[in-house]
Design a protein around this motif. Structure first.
Motif, PDB file in Angstrom:
ATOM      1  N   SER A 245      -7.238  -9.884  -2.208  1.00  0.00           N
ATOM      2  CA  SER A 245      -5.950  -9.015  -3.053  1.00  0.00           C
ATOM      3  C   SER A 245      -4.929  -9.363  -1.560  1.00  0.00           C
ATOM      4  O   SER A 245      -4.999  -9.436  -0.489  1.00  0.00           O
ATOM      5  CB  SER A 245      -6.356  -7.672  -2.661  1.00  0.00           C
ATOM      6  N   PHE A 246      -3.533 -10.377  -2.600  1.00  0.00           N
ATOM      7  CA  PHE A 246      -2.840 -10.513  -1.656  1.00  0.00           C
ATOM      8  C   PHE A 246      -1.671 -11.471  -2.017  1.00  0.00           C
ATOM      9  O   PHE A 246      -1.447 -10.822  -2.600  1.00  0.00           O
ATOM     10  CB  PHE A 246      -3.647 -12.034  -0.209  1.00  0.00           C
ATOM     11  N   LYS A 247      -0.422 -11.244  -1.020  1.00  0.00           N
ATOM     12  CA  LYS A 247       0.452 -11.243  -2.449  1.00  0.00           C
ATOM     13  C   LYS A 247       1.829 -11.814  -0.674  1.00  0.00           C
ATOM     14  O   LYS A 247       2.046 -11.674   0.350  1.00  0.00           O
ATOM     15  CB  LYS A 247       1.463 -10.426  -2.385  1.00  0.00           C
ATOM     16  N   GLN A 248       2.516 -12.521  -1.577  1.00  0.00           N
ATOM     17  CA  GLN A 248       3.377 -13.964  -0.522  1.00  0.00           C
ATOM     18  C   GLN A 248       4.995 -13.117  -0.442  1.00  0.00           C
ATOM     19  O   GLN A 248       5.572 -13.195  -2.113  1.00  0.00           O
ATOM     20  CB  GLN A 248       3.361 -15.269  -0.555  1.00  0.00           C
ATOM     21  N   PHE A 249       5.649 -13.139   0.331  1.00  0.00           N
ATOM     22  CA  PHE A 249       6.859 -11.948   0.177  1.00  0.00           C
ATOM     23  C   PHE A 249       7.514 -13.676  -0.247  1.00  0.00           C
ATOM     24  O   PHE A 249       7.674 -14.710   0.113  1.00  0.00           O
ATOM     25  CB  PHE A 249       7.585 -11.074   1.022  1.00  0.00           C
ATOM     26  N   ASP A 250       9.360 -12.718   0.199  1.00  0.00           N
ATOM     27  CA  ASP A 250      10.451 -13.726  -0.189  1.00  0.00           C
ATOM     28  C   ASP A 250      10.372 -14.643   1.035  1.00  0.00           C
ATOM     29  O   ASP A 250      10.761 -16.178   0.552  1.00  0.00           O
ATOM     30  CB  ASP A 250      10.939 -13.445  -0.565  1.00  0.00           C
ATOM     31  N   ASN A 251      10.489 -14.206   2.320  1.00  0.00           N
ATOM     32  CA  ASN A 251      10.632 -14.500   3.739  1.00  0.00           C
ATOM     33  C   ASN A 251       9.036 -15.999   3.893  1.00  0.00           C
ATOM     34  O   ASN A 251       9.340 -15.841   5.374  1.00  0.00           O
ATOM     35  CB  ASN A 251      10.830 -13.544   4.043  1.00  0.00           C
ATOM     36  N   GLY A 252       8.153 -15.862   2.493  1.00  0.00           N
ATOM     37  CA  GLY A 252       6.966 -16.735   3.412  1.00  0.00           C
ATOM     38  C   GLY A 252       5.958 -15.941   3.626  1.00  0.00           C
ATOM     39  O   GLY A 252       4.522 -16.665   4.286  1.00  0.00           O
ATOM     40  N   THR A 253       5.927 -14.895   4.273  1.00  0.00           N
ATOM     41  CA  THR A 253       4.902 -13.759   5.099  1.00  0.00           C
ATOM     42  C   THR A 253       3.422 -13.956   3.905  1.00  0.00           C
ATOM     43  O   THR A 253       3.962 -13.571   2.756  1.00  0.00           O
ATOM     44  CB  THR A 253       5.199 -12.630   5.636  1.00  0.00           C
ATOM     45  N   VAL A 254       2.778 -14.032   4.449  1.00  0.00           N
ATOM     46  CA  VAL A 254       1.578 -13.475   3.589  1.00  0.00           C
ATOM     47  C   VAL A 254       1.121 -11.905   3.442  1.00  0.00           C
ATOM     48  O   VAL A 254       0.057 -12.490   4.992  1.00  0.00           O
ATOM     49  CB  VAL A 254       0.468 -14.517   2.875  1.00  0.00           C
ATOM     50  N   LEU A 255       0.644 -11.387   3.168  1.00  0.00           N
ATOM     51  CA  LEU A 255      -0.319 -10.041   3.207  1.00  0.00           C
ATOM     52  C   LEU A 255      -1.813  -9.515   2.621  1.00  0.00           C
ATOM     53  O   LEU A 255      -1.894 -10.477   1.214  1.00  0.00           O
ATOM     54  CB  LEU A 255       0.307  -8.938   2.061  1.00  0.00           C
ATOM     55  N   ILE A 256      -2.396  -9.509   3.274  1.00  0.00           N
ATOM     56  CA  ILE A 256      -3.276 -10.164   2.698  1.00  0.00           C
ATOM     57  C   ILE A 256      -4.788  -8.724   2.925  1.00  0.00           C
ATOM     58  O   ILE A 256      -4.441  -8.058   3.974  1.00  0.00           O
ATOM     59  CB  ILE A 256      -4.647 -10.958   4.323  1.00  0.00           C
ATOM     60  N   GLY A 257      -5.059  -8.152   2.292  1.00  0.00           N
ATOM     61  CA  GLY A 257      -6.098  -6.566   1.962  1.00  0.00           C
ATOM     62  C   GLY A 257      -6.974  -7.280   1.693  1.00  0.00           C
ATOM     63  O   GLY A 257      -8.222  -7.596   1.889  1.00  0.00           O
ATOM     64  N   GLY A 258      -7.562  -6.735   0.309  1.00  0.00           N
ATOM     65  CA  GLY A 258      -9.129  -6.513  -0.628  1.00  0.00           C
ATOM     66  C   GLY A 258     -10.099  -5.861  -0.466  1.00  0.00           C
ATOM     67  O   GLY A 258     -10.729  -5.751  -0.434  1.00  0.00           O
ATOM     68  N   GLY A 259      -9.356  -4.670   0.341  1.00  0.00           N
ATOM     69  CA  GLY A 259     -10.335  -2.840   0.673  1.00  0.00           C
ATOM     70  C   GLY A 259     -11.167  -3.218   1.418  1.00  0.00           C
ATOM     71  O   GLY A 259     -11.999  -2.615   1.613  1.00  0.00           O
ATOM     72  N   ALA A 260     -10.737  -4.049   2.538  1.00  0.00           N
ATOM     73  CA  ALA A 260     -12.354  -4.347   3.590  1.00  0.00           C
ATOM     74  C   ALA A 260     -11.211  -2.804   4.532  1.00  0.00           C
ATOM     75  O   ALA A 260     -10.568  -2.650   4.846  1.00  0.00           O
ATOM     76  CB  ALA A 260     -12.037  -5.249   4.448  1.00  0.00           C
ATOM     77  N   LYS A 261     -12.398  -2.054   5.302  1.00  0.00           N
ATOM     78  CA  LYS A 261     -12.383  -0.239   5.697  1.00  0.00           C
ATOM     79  C   LYS A 261     -12.986  -0.668   7.002  1.00  0.00           C
ATOM     80  O   LYS A 261     -14.083  -1.552   7.785  1.00  0.00           O
ATOM     81  CB  LYS A 261     -13.313  -0.365   5.146  1.00  0.00           C
ATOM     82  N   GLY A 262     -12.144  -0.390   7.671  1.00  0.00           N
ATOM     83  CA  GLY A 262     -11.606  -0.131   9.261  1.00  0.00           C
ATOM     84  C   GLY A 262     -12.803   1.255   9.980  1.00  0.00           C
ATOM     85  O   GLY A 262     -13.773   2.164   9.097  1.00  0.00           O
ATOM     86  N   PHE A 263     -12.183   1.525  10.904  1.00  0.00           N
ATOM     87  CA  PHE A 263     -13.105   3.260  10.816  1.00  0.00           C
ATOM     88  C   PHE A 263     -12.142   4.043  11.004  1.00  0.00           C
ATOM     89  O   PHE A 263     -10.875   3.925  11.623  1.00  0.00           O
ATOM     90  CB  PHE A 263     -13.689   3.000  12.963  1.00  0.00           C
ATOM     91  N   ALA A 264     -12.240   5.572  10.272  1.00  0.00           N
ATOM     92  CA  ALA A 264     -11.432   6.444  10.445  1.00  0.00           C
ATOM     93  C   ALA A 264     -12.025   7.842  10.811  1.00  0.00           C
ATOM     94  O   ALA A 264     -12.941   7.999  10.970  1.00  0.00           O
ATOM     95  CB  ALA A 264     -10.954   6.780   8.525  1.00  0.00           C
ATOM     96  N   ASP A 265     -10.640   8.597  11.916  1.00  0.00           N
ATOM     97  CA  ASP A 265     -10.594   9.425  12.086  1.00  0.00           C
ATOM     98  C   ASP A 265      -9.816  10.602  12.119  1.00  0.00           C
ATOM     99  O   ASP A 265      -8.607  10.332  12.742  1.00  0.00           O
ATOM    100  CB  ASP A 265     -11.509   9.236  14.179  1.00  0.00           C
ATOM    101  N   ARG A 266      -9.996  11.693  10.940  1.00  0.00           N
ATOM    102  CA  ARG A 266      -9.092  12.546  10.342  1.00  0.00           C
ATOM    103  C   ARG A 266      -8.779  13.403  11.647  1.00  0.00           C
ATOM    104  O   ARG A 266      -7.906  14.171  11.716  1.00  0.00           O
ATOM    105  CB  ARG A 266      -8.885  12.417   9.485  1.00  0.00           C
TER     106      ARG A 266
END
Length: 371
Positions: A245-266
């Motif tokens: 999952s990614f998208k490139q913004f108008d300023n050229g930066t690229v946001l990368i996702g994909g669903g990878a999960k870190g560690f959560a402590d609510r």
């Protein structure tokens, strides 16, 4: 402090619900334990996605997509929404078979917004895609928006119509005395005839206070953003069978996702990154787009998100209390649904009904049935 409706949670679902209620003249108080858009609604990837939805969500998602088209004008704000389209890439023929099976199911249900594209069409849309990719599926209605700005646009529009938004107000207790719900924070007591649970990763705790039990889990989906790169991708990009999952913004930066999960402590309100998973996400991105091997990662982060076992949200009335409603558990794909969910919550509260079938989203769908 008294109100007609008390909303717990200041994400996009809570703020949109506050807006749609306030514009009908309802006295609304919204309590947010941190600040509006602090968690999932403010730190997600901002995808406005109809493509690939669970069949049960498609009617809501279609209606929400319609609202997104004119949301800036309605809220008198810049949400950052752009209809760039979305492409889910098929890496091989097995992925194409998956897309064709889904197409048959969608067409049988009357939905024709998803379109399968071949290898040549994929190259025309995404010239930098790896040559081995064989096609994909696209939805031209889809796009992206700025999640923090969008959520706050609903918040400010709600306040202009009289809603009372209280930040830094952690819910300590919630109980019903006669016809009145009484919520206690660390500093004040709030009363309302109706309560709405939009508490995200903490929504199961609020549900228990209301009287409903739900198998909610929580996690920390991670994101990375690069330094600026030459422009090579206009659509939002995903993949059929891999975490991309990614998208490139108008300023050229690229946001990368994909669903990878870190560690959560609510309990402590904190997340921690899993760098091994982030490295795999980066590798997957390079596999599909070799140009990304040149990218430099500028920042990485994670947000707290709530998940249901079936990845479908909870939307609708409580089952063990009157004048109580839920909208949570959007499992990392609730941002696009925010505008319509707020409208539906307001409809159900004010009229007792909605034109959408919410049976798939009922809170008691996992309860054991006694015959």
């Amino acid at each position: 402090m008294k109100a007609d409706v008390l909303i717990i949670g200041g994400g996009i679902q809570g703020c949109a619900s506050a807006y749609h209620l306030a514009r009908q003249g309802v006295a609304v108080t919204l309590l947010e334990k941190d600040y509006v858009a602090r968690h999932a609604s403010g730190v997600n990837a901002g995808g406005v996605r109809l493509l690939g939805r669970d069949l049960a969500e498609v009617p809501l998602s279609k209606a929400s997509m319609h609202l997104w088209q004119t949301l800036d004008e309605e809220l008198d704000a810049d949400t950052g929404f752009r209809a760039t389209s979305l492409v889910n890439i098929a890496a091989d023929e097995a992925d194409i078979a998956t897309l064709k099976a889904r197409e048959a199911t969608m067409h049988a249900a009357g939905h024709t917004h998803e379109h399968i594209i071949d290898r040549q069409e994929l190259r025309e849309i995404l010239p930098q895609v790896h040559p081995s990719c064989v096609g994909g599926a696209t939805s031209k209605l889809d796009g992206l928006a700025n999640p923090f700005r969008s959520t706050n646009a609903f918040r400010l529009a709600a306040e202009r119509r009289g809603a009372h938004i209280v930040e830094g107000a952690e819910l300590r207790s919630l109980r019903k005395v006669g016809p009145t719900w009484i919520a206690q924070t660390q500093s004040y007591s709030y009363e309302a005839a109706t309560v709405v649970n939009c508490a995200g990763a903490w929504a199961d705790r609020v549900a228990l206070m209301i009287g409903d039990n739900v198998p909610l889990s929580h996690a920390a989906p991670m994101l990375m953003i690069t330094a600026r790169m030459p422009h090579f991708a206009s659509p939002v990009v995903g993949a059929v069978s891999r975490q991309l999952s990614f998208k490139q913004f108008d300023n050229g930066t690229v946001l990368i996702g994909g669903g990878a999960k870190g560690f959560a402590d609510r309990t402590t309100n904190k997340t921690r990154l899993d760098y091994a998973k982030l490295a795999r996400a980066a590798r997957t991105t390079i596999d599909f787009f070799p140009i990304m091997a040149r990218a430099s990662i500028n920042r990485m982060w994670a947000g707290l998100e709530a998940y249901m076992p079936d990845n479908l949200p909870v939307i609708g009335p409580a089952v063990n209390a009157e004048n109580a409603f839920h909208a949570f558990g959007f499992s990392a794909h609730g941002f696009q649904l925010g505008p319509i969910v707020g409208k539906v919550v307001a409809e159900v509260i004010l009229t007792g009904q909605t034109g959408f079938d919410l049976s798939a989203f009922r809170i008691d769908r996992y309860d054991r049935k006694i015959l």
